[in-house]
Design an enzyme around this catalytic site. Structure first.
Site, PDB file in Angstrom:
ATOM      1  N   ASP A 292     -72.789 -43.824  14.455  1.00 32.99           N
ATOM      2  CA  ASP A 292     -73.501 -45.081  14.278  1.00 32.99           C
ATOM      3  C   ASP A 292     -72.808 -45.849  13.168  1.00 32.99           C
ATOM      4  O   ASP A 292     -72.841 -45.445  12.000  1.00 32.99           O
ATOM      5  CB  ASP A 292     -74.972 -44.855  13.934  1.00 32.99           C
TER       6      ASP A 292
HETATM    7  C1  NOJ Z   1     -76.351 -49.799  13.651  1.00 36.17           C
HETATM    8  C2  NOJ Z   1     -77.561 -49.377  14.417  1.00 36.17           C
HETATM    9  O1  NOJ Z   1     -78.209 -48.313  13.742  1.00 36.17           O
HETATM   10  C3  NOJ Z   1     -77.273 -48.944  15.842  1.00 36.17           C
HETATM   11  O2  NOJ Z   1     -78.498 -48.766  16.498  1.00 36.17           O
HETATM   12  C4  NOJ Z   1     -76.412 -49.935  16.536  1.00 36.17           C
HETATM   13  O3  NOJ Z   1     -76.169 -49.521  17.859  1.00 36.17           O
HETATM   14  C5  NOJ Z   1     -75.107 -50.078  15.767  1.00 36.17           C
HETATM   15  N1  NOJ Z   1     -75.395 -50.545  14.420  1.00 36.17           N
HETATM   16  C6  NOJ Z   1     -74.132 -51.040  16.437  1.00 36.17           C
HETATM   17  O4  NOJ Z   1     -74.545 -52.346  16.283  1.00 36.17           O
END
Ligand code: NOJ
Length: 775
Positions: A292
């Site tokens: 993530d």
């Molecule tokens: C952070 C978020 O926690 C996640 O859910 C998301 O898919 C990613 N950023 C990409 O934007």
């Protein structure tokens, strides 16, 4: 837990399907041969490049921004990009990869398509309140059609993190507090996005790869603070939190996103037990794992090493793709030379990314998702918008519906009559950009009608719709600014609170009914939007109080991304309709419900507490050794509080209708269940009111005596039925031994002989009960 729900039929959705190029059936051996040959040609650097998912620019979250992406693509140092919108731009970038890089390996284009693309569906928490798996699958299907029409081949959805803490803003992105329901929804969404299982290698160009997230336990952060530490027993993990991820894997999800939090003291991104032993070893996951965002670099802050160390840790743990950190491209070469990472580990990760591209059909046709004629035909179509409107109206939860206090025997305030003047009053009443809700990256923020605009359009010639803002969102301007980022400003009004209130009261004076559009702005929930106070913000409360004092019927139309504390509102406001954030068609859907064209049927998937101090408060809790006696709210030396009872304001599964449903007693086909058989539990549900309506019939089970303590009830089945006024239907649930299993102290998945309470009802608290014995 094993999956109970099998996919709903996509045949029903045949009419929705746009263009379809079906890839020729290929065997796994064909794929292996192709990838073997390709990997033979790849340099170590190019292999590492496949694991790189850098920031594109123009992104909605995070701090990092990398430049010169194009140069990296040409050098073969990029495996994919994300949150880039527009098929023309994507085509251009894909051409760079295919035509300018040495081996011409196509890129993956990912995006946070969380609850729709341009046609936006309710936020996932709202969507879950439909309890309608076909509708949820359809929403994902439409999202896939639209996203793929615009060049996207991969979505970072479904988010399946179980959470019991409404302080956490990201509860808006998930399906609430229950693992059984969460698992069913996870599967419906994977099927909706991916269509035929990825392994079938029949990916159409309007089906995309899903990514289940955030693995694992991201919803259990301490104190509801985003990104916070998680610590829980294995037993709780497996009995209460893990199932939705496992269900997504079982449904064939193509990718998994590691979570930001730690698990047993090791960040998920570097946790080998989690990403390899459990996910691949036990569950048999065959796709790839992506971090993530800066999950790899964040391990430096977690305190487990420098960038080289944490990048090696992540790869060795089972991460295949590095989102944003560029720890893999920056350090893996060195780690391989120093023997900290084996070449075989890199090869495995690279192969998994190439396999995903192969299964998407990108090696057959890298421009498969780049048909520039599709957006016009497939995005934000009338058909998609009609579906979104219907699904949104199903997601709303009627929390209260009573007559005005002064007219005790009159009809409840809702539904409204299509006549007279209705005043829409409140800071959420006339904002277009807040209708879609958080995490709607591709939304056309200013193209969706506000509630006021939508109602005006729908009721033209019938009802006079008026409007006043009434108050700002929050008294504190700086707080309001933090709560309205990413183009979701509520355009703060510079008039004084009193001036705003005076205007509202003037508008209210001319109305027969007041629709008070209050609650949260869309960015008060979602990522990095934790809150410690969950009441209506100060100025809104003052406004509501003043509106109620007019003596006119007030319908609190509550916009929110999470459960709020609404004790005062429950006591004083005659009607409360929780509309979450309903998406692009929300205004019309709200109109459909307010004016009675749709009878509300949403049921809560997360408990609404009475105050923040009760949190975590969830329906499937344990009994403790000192539970309160039934009917009591306080007893000394019992498990309770001095100042508030243990009960929620609105329990899990709760939601009213314009009609009433009556449940018969439960008839069990037999009171005992043998080793291999099954029992059916049957109830008759009757619509005793004047309106046709849908009801979610819920099955809960309690294991009365276990080798470990067991929850007071657990959801084990549900069935949404439609009943005409006066109609009765029988609903039956099949109970097998499998449904009674849980992880025991030694983590064996067992069903223990003994007595069980079988409970069926319209919410988790109001149920009929029968006794079943497992032999
Ligand atoms: C952070 C978020 O926690 C996640 O859910 C998301 O898919 C990613 N950023 C990409 O934007």
């Amino acid at each position: 837990m094993k999956a109970i729900f099998k996919r709903t039929s996509l045949l029903l959705m045949g009419a929705l399907i746009g263009i379809s190029t079906v890839q020729a059936q290929k065997s796994p051996q064909d794929m292996d041969r192709f990838i073997d040959a390709l990997m033979k040609k790849m340099t170590v650097e190019e292999k590492i490049g496949q694991l790189n998912l850098p920031v594109t620019g123009d992104i909605t979250t995070g701090q990092a921004k990398s430049s010169d992406v194009a140069a990296k693509i040409e050098k073969g140092l990029v495996g994919g990009l994300f949150n880039l919108k527009g098929v023309d731009r994507i085509l251009e970038v894909q051409k760079l990869a295919v035509e300018k890089s040495r081996l011409g390996i196509p890129l993956l284009f990912g995006m946070d398509v969380i609850h729709g693309y341009e046609t936006i569906f309710p936020i996932p928490l709202g969507l879950s309140c439909t309890w309608d798996m076909a509708a949820i699958e359809k929403s994902a299907r439409i999202a896939a059609i639209e996203a793929s029409a615009d060049g996207i081949s991969w979505t970072f959805s479904p988010m399946v993190d179980i959470s019991r803490d409404p302080r956490w803003g990201r509860v808006s992105e998930g399906s609430g507090e229950d693992p059984f329901l969460g698992g069913a929804i996870a599967q419906a969404m994977v099927y909706g996005y991916q269509g035929a299982n990825l392994q079938d290698q029949l990916r159409r160009n309007d089906e995309i790869m899903a990514c289940v997230k955030h693995f694992a336990l991201y919803g259990a952060g301490e104190a509801g603070r985003d990104y916070n530490t998680v610590d829980m027993s294995r037993n709780r993990m497996f009995n209460e939190f893990m199932y939705p991820y496992e269900a997504a894997v079982e449904a064939g999800v193509g990718s998994v996103m590691a979570s930001f939090n730690e698990i047993d003291g090791i960040p998920a991104t570097g946790n080998k037990w989690l990403l390899s032993d459990l996910l691949r070893g036990q569950w048999g996951f065959e796709g790839f794992v992506v971090t993530d965002f800066t999950g790899i670099a964040e391990m430096i802050e977690h305190g487990v090493g420098d960038l080289q160390t944490v990048s090696a840790l992540a790869l060795n743990a089972g991460v295949d793709m590095d989102m944003v950190s560029e720890g893999f491209v920056g350090t893996l070469m060195k780690s391989i030379k120093e023997g900290k990472v084996r070449m075989g580990t890199l090869n495995t990760a690279c192969r998994r990314i190439l396999e995903a591209k192969y299964k998407l059909g990108l090696f057959d046709n890298p421009y498969k998702y780049c048909d520039v004629n599709r957006p016009k035909r497939d995005i934000f179509t009338k058909e998609h918008r009609d579906a979104a409107r219907k699904i949104a109206s199903e997601s709303f939860v009627l929390l209260k519906n009573a007559p005005l206090a002064a007219q005790k025997n009159a009809a409840p305030v809702l539904p409204l009559k299509k006549q007279g003047t209705v005043a829409v009053i409140g800071p959420l009443g006339n904002t277009r950009s807040n209708m879609p809700g958080t995490w709607s990256v591709a939304a056309r923020l200013n193209d969706y009608p506000s509630l006021y605009e939508g109602l005006k359009e729908m009721m033209a010639g019938k009802v006079n719709i008026t409007y006043a803002k009434g108050s700002n969102l929050i008294g504190d301007a700086a707080y309001e600014e933090r709560a309205t980022m990413f183009g979701r400003s509520l355009n703060r009004d510079n008039r004084t609170d009193q001036e705003l209130l005076d205007e509202a009261l003037k508008v209210a004076a001319g109305a027969d009914v007041i629709v008070a559009a209050l609650g949260e702005s869309s960015e008060m929930s979602g990522e990095s939007s934790s809150r410690t106070e969950l009441g209506l913000p100060d100025v809104q409360h003052t406004l509501l109080e003043a509106l109620l004092k007019t003596g006119k019927p007030v319908v609190l139309t509550l916009f929110t991304g999470r459960p709020l504390t609404l004790n005062w509102e429950q006591e004083h406001v005659p009607a409360i309709l929780n509309v979450w954030f309903g998406g692009s068609e929300a205004a019309y859907a709200i109109g459909d419900v307010l004016f009675g064209d749709v009878n509300p049927s949403g049921k809560l998937t997360m408990t609404f507490p009475k105050n923040v101090g009760q949190i975590p408060l969830f329906y499937n809790h344990k009994n403790t050794g000192r539970p309160l006696a039934e009917g009591k709210w306080f007893e000394k030396f019992r498990s309770n509080y001095l100042d508030v009872d243990n009960e929620p304001l609105y329990p899990f599964g709760y939601g009213l209708s314009y009609t009433n449903f009556q449940y018969s007693d439960i008839a069990l086909s037999t009171p005992t269940l043998g080793k291999d058989g099954s029992v059916t539990a049957v109830v008759t549900v009757t619509n005793t009111g004047k309106y046709d309506g849908a009801e979610v019939v819920q099955l809960y089970i309690r294991d009365l005596v276990g080798s470990i303590t067991r929850p007071v009830r657990e959801l084990k089945g549900f069935n949404k039925i439609f009943l005409r006024a006066g109609e009765s239907k029988t609903v039956s649930f099949t109970i097998t031994r499998d449904l009674l299993r849980f992880y025991d102290y030694d983590m064996n998945y067992v069903a223990e002989p003994g007595d069980f309470n079988i409970m069926i009802g319209g919410n988790s608290q109001t149920v009929k009960t029968a006794k079943l014995t497992l032999k």
